[in-house]
Scaffold this motif. Sequence first.
Motif, short mmCIF file in Angstrom:
data_model
loop_
_atom_site.label_atom_id
_atom_site.label_comp_id
_atom_site.label_asym_id
_atom_site.label_seq_id
_atom_site.Cartn_x
_atom_site.Cartn_y
_atom_site.Cartn_z
N UNK A 121 0.82 -1.21 0.00
CA UNK A 121 0.00 0.00 0.00
C UNK A 121 0.85 1.25 0.00
N UNK A 122 0.24 2.33 -0.52
CA UNK A 122 0.83 3.66 -0.42
C UNK A 122 -0.11 4.48 0.44
N UNK A 123 0.44 5.01 1.54
CA UNK A 123 -0.41 5.70 2.51
C UNK A 123 0.27 6.99 2.90
N UNK A 124 -0.32 8.14 2.51
CA UNK A 124 0.34 9.41 2.75
C UNK A 124 1.69 9.39 2.04
N UNK A 125 2.75 9.69 2.78
CA UNK A 125 4.08 9.64 2.16
C UNK A 125 4.77 8.32 2.43
#
Lengths: 457, 91
Positions: free
Chosen positions: A28-32
Amino acid sequence: MSIRNAAPELAAVTLPLLPEAAPDAIVALHGHETIRRDRFVRELCALAARLPAGRPLLNLCGDRYHFALGLFAGIVQGNLSLLPNSTAEGNLAALQADYPDLVCLTDDAHSAGALPALRLDTLLAALPADAATPAMPQIPAQQRVACVFTSGSTGRPQPHFKTFGKLVRNVRAQARRTWSTTGGPCAVLGTVPFQHMYGLESTVLLPVLGGGILCAPRPYYPADVAEQLARLPEPRFLVTTPYHLRNLLASGIAIAPVAGLLSATAPLANELARHAEARLQAPLLEIYGSTETGQIATRRPALEDLWLLHDDIRLACEGDDCFVDGGHLEARLRLGDVVEPVADGRFRLLGRHADLINVAGKRSSLGFLNHMLLRLPGVRDACFCLPREGETARLAAFVVAPGLSAATILAGLRQQVDAVFLPRPLVFVDQLPRNATGKIPAAELEALIARHITRKP
Amino acid sequence: MNATPNEALEREVAAMIVEALNLEVEAASIQPDDALFGDDGLGLDSIDILEVALVVSKRYGFQLKADSEDNFAIFASLRSLATHIAAHRTT
């Protein structure tokens, strides 16, 4: 599912929570932050241990990564996740009446209202960062992990339970079809709500269980969609609806290269599909499914009219009633549409059963909405209708309610139904043209619409 | 509040919303602090907002972008929308 249908040994079958992958694979990509698989497993197992045993969860997290953590933590801990078709106040109150021990998972201070809630973001922030990654949890295939609701026609939401084994099977079928179109797993960005079946399957389960990358942002405006897409690693995949897609193209904004697009919730016009494929130079896949069935077929509307069933799904029609079973399906289910089987797992979509409606990806039925309108104090008679079809179709309603104002009626309806289903316009009439059996003949309804509802061309 | 710097723009935007969405209310009746989105006031929903966003981009020459986590905060009121437009317009 009845015990008779299940092989005895199936009850003991377990599946790994996540499919095989390297510990440092990006989930996953979450915020930075880039969330790798070992961290995801560590976080969800730690959260699972903090969930109240046995209590159903109402996952109201607004952040897609938080939502996924809550869902998978619930699966590990054996908590059923409830996915109501509406989070309108009255609907949540009714849900709590049916599930009095439910607990909300939230990531803000207000979503849960007066319901008991656990702050997932707070729990997450308090986790030790250096804990060891636990072994992959093994989940019984028969475990009920989610309950989705359809509006039904009687005013009472109908529950549909999803077991882990069938859910995994459904996502794998979708992943095979989707990734063969895009050339491989992608980073998945969605403009659709993930609390509904389509968004849940395509923006949460497809990346997590199907080898893609879950992307937390929920961009809405075309400029935000374009910006978030550009930030993703390639290959990129956009999950959207005909309405969002048309709007995105109409904005004229430059869009970063995508490997594919997915659309569902409303029929996609072939012309829009061709336009989208030409502009984005990528295949656009359309999904057919429902809350009860999950996704069962796809097509590429720029190239073909016929739908292709997912592997192992069988379709059979008896007159206008069509049924599917096999594959991931929990039972033999009736489709909400009239379809014509062709050959080789292909079918043509002929039309919807009149009662079902879909506005902006949210499903309801005229029967349910009529029921909600009729139970408002002072409403003597009422009838919802759909004056025209299309991506931006809006419902209208006729009411017989002397002495009531439109504002009062709309305020009452808002307590029970999603805003997209509110009638526009709400037309007051002296009486409705019901026949001897109490029904409003289609021709009479047409005449009423022609007389009272004027629309922009 | 009394008159705001964007009062003329607020009237213009109110008329634009009513026209774009074919609403059955008088533009003049929409107050600056009335909620546009959600359960009170004008009751616009997420579909309406994309529609209005498109019209805003054509008329004022900029693309709407969410300022915060809340995609619809710009549509909190006529005043907030007009303020956003005043700050970003290029035409």
